[in-house]
Design a protein around this motif. Structure first.
Motif, mmCIF file in Angstrom:
data_model
loop_
_atom_site.group_PDB
_atom_site.id
_atom_site.type_symbol
_atom_site.label_atom_id
_atom_site.label_comp_id
_atom_site.label_asym_id
_atom_site.label_seq_id
_atom_site.Cartn_x
_atom_site.Cartn_y
_atom_site.Cartn_z
ATOM 1 N N THR A 51 1.003 10.675 -6.431
ATOM 2 C CA THR A 51 0.853 9.454 -7.228
ATOM 3 C C THR A 51 -0.581 9.249 -7.693
ATOM 4 O O THR A 51 -0.882 8.347 -8.458
ATOM 5 N N ARG A 52 -1.495 10.118 -7.203
ATOM 6 C CA ARG A 52 -2.915 9.949 -7.546
ATOM 7 C C ARG A 52 -3.160 10.313 -9.010
ATOM 8 O O ARG A 52 -2.636 11.325 -9.480
ATOM 9 N N PRO A 53 -3.971 9.511 -9.752
ATOM 10 C CA PRO A 53 -4.221 9.848 -11.166
ATOM 11 C C PRO A 53 -4.948 11.197 -11.263
ATOM 12 O O PRO A 53 -5.784 11.509 -10.426
ATOM 13 N N LYS A 60 -9.394 14.405 -15.468
ATOM 14 C CA LYS A 60 -9.393 14.820 -16.860
ATOM 15 C C LYS A 60 -10.109 16.168 -17.034
ATOM 16 O O LYS A 60 -11.189 16.364 -16.473
#
Ligand code: FA5
Length: 328
Positions: free
Chosen positions: A90-92, A95
């Motif tokens: 669930t961790r973002p 990038k």
């Protein structure tokens, strides 16, 4: 408590230990040197009657070995578990940072696109040149003082790092029949002191157009159109007489900076040398100057990029400083 009960409770404690700390507690509880339950039984053996001692003794010792083995096994299991990283789905995400083109590459691409649109071909040449192509074939004789215009990195008596892209004029004319028009972008080298507008390693774009009736008016049109497309319709250009041994007449081209935010606003800035190819140069590549003529120019890529992107110091391009590079 019987040995059987003790065994059941100890095995269950060991099995259920969730981490090394709980496992250590179980070990102390049963095998601890002072108050371990099994240790106490082993210590009290000496008080038992001989017959019982002979029965219980081996059983208790076997149990101790069994518990030690179970503790050892569990410890290994726990260690293995904790070294496997757990994944939190669930961790973002992180990038991915994409790179981008260097401002000099951007400028080179712009220049190529504009000249391709004006029907020029794009060619490249060697960075290590001979004295012949860099100087002599360009009407710059050995020991002539004009050579001082180009401070040179010599490799040996005949080889050098090209000081300009002009040698490609010769190489191209030797192998191609006019009419043609080319540009030659590439790296050049000069043994100079650096400052805000001079580097020892920089880029030029050479231009050459040869045909039966090519003249300076054609050059003026092409180069005005080039600057109009590069910097916008209001860009003013100016020709000044100048001297290069391989052109006659020779000139320098200045453009007027139109940018109220720039300290150079309304100033003229020299951006290229140019002229009509010298008859001696044409003779040297076996083209008849009465039949063919044309213009050549050599512009400094960094100077144009400095104007376009408002860069105050040429040395920033090669600094490798990400704070600079990331702005493009
Ligand atoms: C020449 O190199 C000639 N080969 C140009 C030429 C070609 C003339 C064809 C006639 C016909 P010059 O040394 O002036 O000329 O250099 C041309 C351009 O390169 C300059 O206008 C400038 O924009 C750039 N330049 C010259 N020296 C440096 C330097 N040290 N650092 C950065 N740019 C430079």
């Amino acid at each position: 408590m019987t040995l059987a009960e003790l065994k059941e409770s100890a095995i269950s404690d060991i099995k259920n230990a969730k981490d090394a700390k709980e496992l250590e507690a179980a070990k102390v509880k049963y095998l601890g040197r002072k108050e371990g339950q099994l240790t106490n039984i082993l210590k009290s053996l000496k008080n038992l009657p001989e017959e019982e001692k002979r029965k219980v003794g081996p059983e208790a010792n076997a149990l101790r070995q069994e518990l030690e083995a179970a503790l050892d096994k569990k410890l290994k299991e726990l260690a293995k578990k904790s070294s496997v990283p757990s994944i939190d789905v669930t961790r973002p995400g992180v990038k991915v940072r994409a790179g981008h083109l260097h401002p000099l590459t951007l400028m080179e691409n712009d220049i190529k696109t504009i000249f391709a649109g004006l029907n020029f071909s794009i060619v490249e040449g060697p960075e290590v040149e001979t004295e012949h192509y860099n100087f002599e074939a360009l009407n710059i004789p050995a020991n002539h003082p004009v050579k001082d215009m180009w401070d040179t990195f010599w490799i040996d008596a005949q080889h050098l790092l090209r000081t300009h892209t002009s040698p490609m004029q010769i190489r191209y004319m030797e192998t191609h029949k006019p009419p043609f028009q080319i540009i030659v972008p590439g790296r050049v080298f000069r043994f100079e002191a650096t400052d805000a507008s001079h580097e020892i390693n920089f880029y030029q774009v050479e231009g050459l157009m040869i045909g039966e009736k090519v003249n300076l008016a054609n050059f003026k049109y092409i180069i005005s159109e080039f600057f109009r497309q590069l910097f916008g319709v209001n860009t003013e250009i100016r020709f000044r007489p100048s001297y290069f041994p391989f052109v006659e007449p020779g000139l320098e081209v200045d453009i007027k900076i139109q940018d109220p935010g720039s300290p150079l606003h309304n100033h003229w800035l020299e951006v290229m040398g140019a002229g009509m190819v010298h008859p001696k140069v044409l003779d040297g590549v076996k083209l008849n100057p009465k039949e063919f003529q044309g213009f050549a120019f050599g512009l400094g890529l960094e100077r144009l990029a400095m104007i376009k992107y408002k860069i105050p110091d040429i040395r920033l391009f090669y600094s490798g400083d990400l704070r600079f590079i990331n702005q493009f």
